[in-house]
Design a protein around this motif. Sequence first.
Motif, PDB file in Angstrom:
ATOM      1  N   VAL A  72       0.839  -1.205   0.000  1.00 53.96           N
ATOM      2  CA  VAL A  72       0.000   0.000   0.000  1.00 53.96           C
ATOM      3  C   VAL A  72       0.870   1.250   0.000  1.00 53.96           C
ATOM      4  O   VAL A  72       0.624   2.202  -0.756  1.00 53.96           O
ATOM      5  N   LYS A  73       1.908   1.241   0.824  1.00 51.18           N
ATOM      6  CA  LYS A  73       2.821   2.388   0.894  1.00 51.18           C
ATOM      7  C   LYS A  73       3.495   2.637  -0.444  1.00 51.18           C
ATOM      8  O   LYS A  73       3.553   3.771  -0.938  1.00 51.18           O
ATOM      9  N   PHE A 122       2.835   5.909  -3.034  1.00 54.95           N
ATOM     10  CA  PHE A 122       3.947   6.746  -3.476  1.00 54.95           C
ATOM     11  C   PHE A 122       4.046   6.739  -5.000  1.00 54.95           C
ATOM     12  O   PHE A 122       4.261   7.785  -5.623  1.00 54.95           O
ATOM     13  N   TYR A 123       3.870   5.569  -5.581  1.00 47.84           N
ATOM     14  CA  TYR A 123       3.943   5.439  -7.041  1.00 47.84           C
ATOM     15  C   TYR A 123       2.855   6.268  -7.717  1.00 47.84           C
ATOM     16  O   TYR A 123       3.124   7.025  -8.651  1.00 47.84           O
ATOM     17  N   VAL A 124       1.618   6.139  -7.248  1.00 50.40           N
ATOM     18  CA  VAL A 124       0.492   6.839  -7.879  1.00 50.40           C
ATOM     19  C   VAL A 124       0.617   8.352  -7.697  1.00 50.40           C
ATOM     20  O   VAL A 124       0.456   9.120  -8.660  1.00 50.40           O
ATOM     21  N   LEU A 125       0.924   8.789  -6.484  1.00 44.66           N
ATOM     22  CA  LEU A 125       0.972  10.233  -6.205  1.00 44.66           C
ATOM     23  C   LEU A 125       2.191  10.902  -6.830  1.00 44.66           C
ATOM     24  O   LEU A 125       2.249  12.140  -6.884  1.00 44.66           O
ATOM     25  N   THR A 126       3.152  10.109  -7.306  1.00 40.92           N
ATOM     26  CA  THR A 126       4.323  10.662  -7.989  1.00 40.92           C
ATOM     27  C   THR A 126       4.219  10.493  -9.496  1.00 40.92           C
ATOM     28  O   THR A 126       4.439  11.443 -10.258  1.00 40.92           O
ATOM     29  N   ALA A 127       3.857   9.290  -9.931  1.00 42.75           N
ATOM     30  CA  ALA A 127       3.871   8.979 -11.363  1.00 42.75           C
ATOM     31  C   ALA A 127       2.738   9.669 -12.112  1.00 42.75           C
ATOM     32  O   ALA A 127       2.933  10.124 -13.245  1.00 42.75           O
ATOM     33  N   VAL A 128       1.557   9.741 -11.515  1.00 42.51           N
ATOM     34  CA  VAL A 128       0.414  10.335 -12.214  1.00 42.51           C
ATOM     35  C   VAL A 128       0.631  11.832 -12.472  1.00 42.51           C
ATOM     36  O   VAL A 128       0.473  12.287 -13.614  1.00 42.51           O
ATOM     37  N   PRO A 129       1.017  12.644 -11.471  1.00 42.48           N
ATOM     38  CA  PRO A 129       1.305  14.055 -11.790  1.00 42.48           C
ATOM     39  C   PRO A 129       2.454  14.202 -12.790  1.00 42.48           C
ATOM     40  O   PRO A 129       2.408  15.083 -13.662  1.00 42.48           O
ATOM     41  N   ILE A 179       8.491   4.724 -12.257  1.00 45.43           N
ATOM     42  CA  ILE A 179       7.847   6.027 -12.433  1.00 45.43           C
ATOM     43  C   ILE A 179       8.230   6.637 -13.771  1.00 45.43           C
ATOM     44  O   ILE A 179       7.388   7.206 -14.487  1.00 45.43           O
ATOM     45  N   LEU A 180       9.501   6.524 -14.144  1.00 44.04           N
ATOM     46  CA  LEU A 180       9.945   7.035 -15.438  1.00 44.04           C
ATOM     47  C   LEU A 180       9.268   6.295 -16.583  1.00 44.04           C
ATOM     48  O   LEU A 180       8.883   6.905 -17.587  1.00 44.04           O
ATOM     49  N   LEU A 181       9.124   4.989 -16.449  1.00 41.42           N
ATOM     50  CA  LEU A 181       8.453   4.209 -17.494  1.00 41.42           C
ATOM     51  C   LEU A 181       6.989   4.622 -17.612  1.00 41.42           C
ATOM     52  O   LEU A 181       6.458   4.745 -18.726  1.00 41.42           O
ATOM     53  N   MET A 197      -8.683   8.966 -15.010  1.00 40.35           N
ATOM     54  CA  MET A 197      -8.260   7.819 -15.803  1.00 40.35           C
ATOM     55  C   MET A 197      -6.851   7.365 -15.430  1.00 40.35           C
ATOM     56  O   MET A 197      -6.583   6.162 -15.289  1.00 40.35           O
ATOM     57  N   GLN A 198      -5.943   8.320 -15.250  1.00 35.06           N
ATOM     58  CA  GLN A 198      -4.565   7.962 -14.915  1.00 35.06           C
ATOM     59  C   GLN A 198      -4.453   7.471 -13.476  1.00 35.06           C
ATOM     60  O   GLN A 198      -3.607   6.621 -13.177  1.00 35.06           O
ATOM     61  N   LEU A 199      -5.289   7.973 -12.591  1.00 29.56           N
ATOM     62  CA  LEU A 199      -5.293   7.498 -11.219  1.00 29.56           C
ATOM     63  C   LEU A 199      -5.691   6.028 -11.162  1.00 29.56           C
ATOM     64  O   LEU A 199      -5.037   5.212 -10.492  1.00 29.56           O
ATOM     65  N   ILE A 200      -6.739   5.671 -11.885  1.00 36.89           N
ATOM     66  CA  ILE A 200      -7.176   4.268 -11.926  1.00 36.89           C
ATOM     67  C   ILE A 200      -6.087   3.397 -12.524  1.00 36.89           C
ATOM     68  O   ILE A 200      -5.765   2.317 -12.006  1.00 36.89           O
ATOM     69  N   GLN A 201      -5.496   3.860 -13.624  1.00 39.73           N
ATOM     70  CA  GLN A 201      -4.446   3.089 -14.273  1.00 39.73           C
ATOM     71  C   GLN A 201      -3.224   2.944 -13.365  1.00 39.73           C
ATOM     72  O   GLN A 201      -2.575   1.893 -13.346  1.00 39.73           O
TER      73      GLN A 201
END
Length: 318
Positions: free
Chosen positions: A90-91, A95-102, A181-183, A239-243
């Motif tokens: 979960v952690k 972190f992945y979602v809140l960093t990669a999506v923006p 995140i870069l990918l 859409m990106q949040l779900i993905q």
Amino acid sequence: MAKQLTSEALPVDLPGVKRTRKKTKDTDNLTGYLFILPFLVGFIALTVFPVAMSLYLSFTDYDMLGQANWIGLENYQRMLTDDNKFLQSVKVTFFYVLTAVPFRLIFALAVALLLAKVMVMKGLYRTLLYLPSVIGGSVAISVMWRQLFGNEGALNSILAQLGIPTVSWLGDPAYAIWTLILLYGWQFGSSMLIFLAGLKNIPNSYYEAAQVDGANAWHRFIKITIPLLTPIILFNVIMQLIQGFMAFTPSYIIFGDGRPLNSTLLYVLYMFQRAFTFFDMGYASAMAWMLLLVIGIFTALIFKSSSYWVHYESEGDK
């Protein structure tokens, strides 16, 4: 010759006319049901039944080999109180979602702004920039990414040539998640095209009027582009949040089991491990429903907040 009466010319309350129309309506309904029958069968067999079954299994202890034993809420209790690996997943996922999506959305918007000013070979540029979204989620790209960031990969080779110390991108917990995140950010094509369509719908007269009033490029971007683009931003964010929450393939192909030290153990990867490595399908089903709940809460919160930051040209649209 006497004019013949058709069924349309007859009074509507005649019994014969009513029977004929009812028969025609029943035939039309039957034809319609026959046309949608393949979809209904597929929807029920491949969507409704699996979803209902996963909900049932989430309350059971099921190893896919024997009978499913009803245990109530034990899977959910174990998930939230006794499974440290679940909490780690979960952690990592948050972190992945809140960093990669923006990161993806900002990069996609920047590229869309540049592409909107291109006047020559626009179709070619759009196609080339969209390609990463088409092939980026494939196994082949994940393998290529693993080779690119490996200890002997192209990135470390470039750093060595420049005299910069090399980095263990895939072996250091501090850097491993950033390769994913870069990918994710590299696959910006779909968001870019949606942003580009939104930019094309903003009238040039708004920018011309602002320029006449003395607004510089930054002020025009903040006061015109962003407000009129907020409905597109809302769509892209959801859409990106779900993905992002459902990311799986790159983590599985590049790192396998979440190494190093579970620093890349995304939620769906851990759910996959529980289901198909440990054969704990009941627990994995509970994780799937927990993920659905989290995505639903985030989506609802974003929609709820949209009334404060999403701008619509017509008040009737809100």
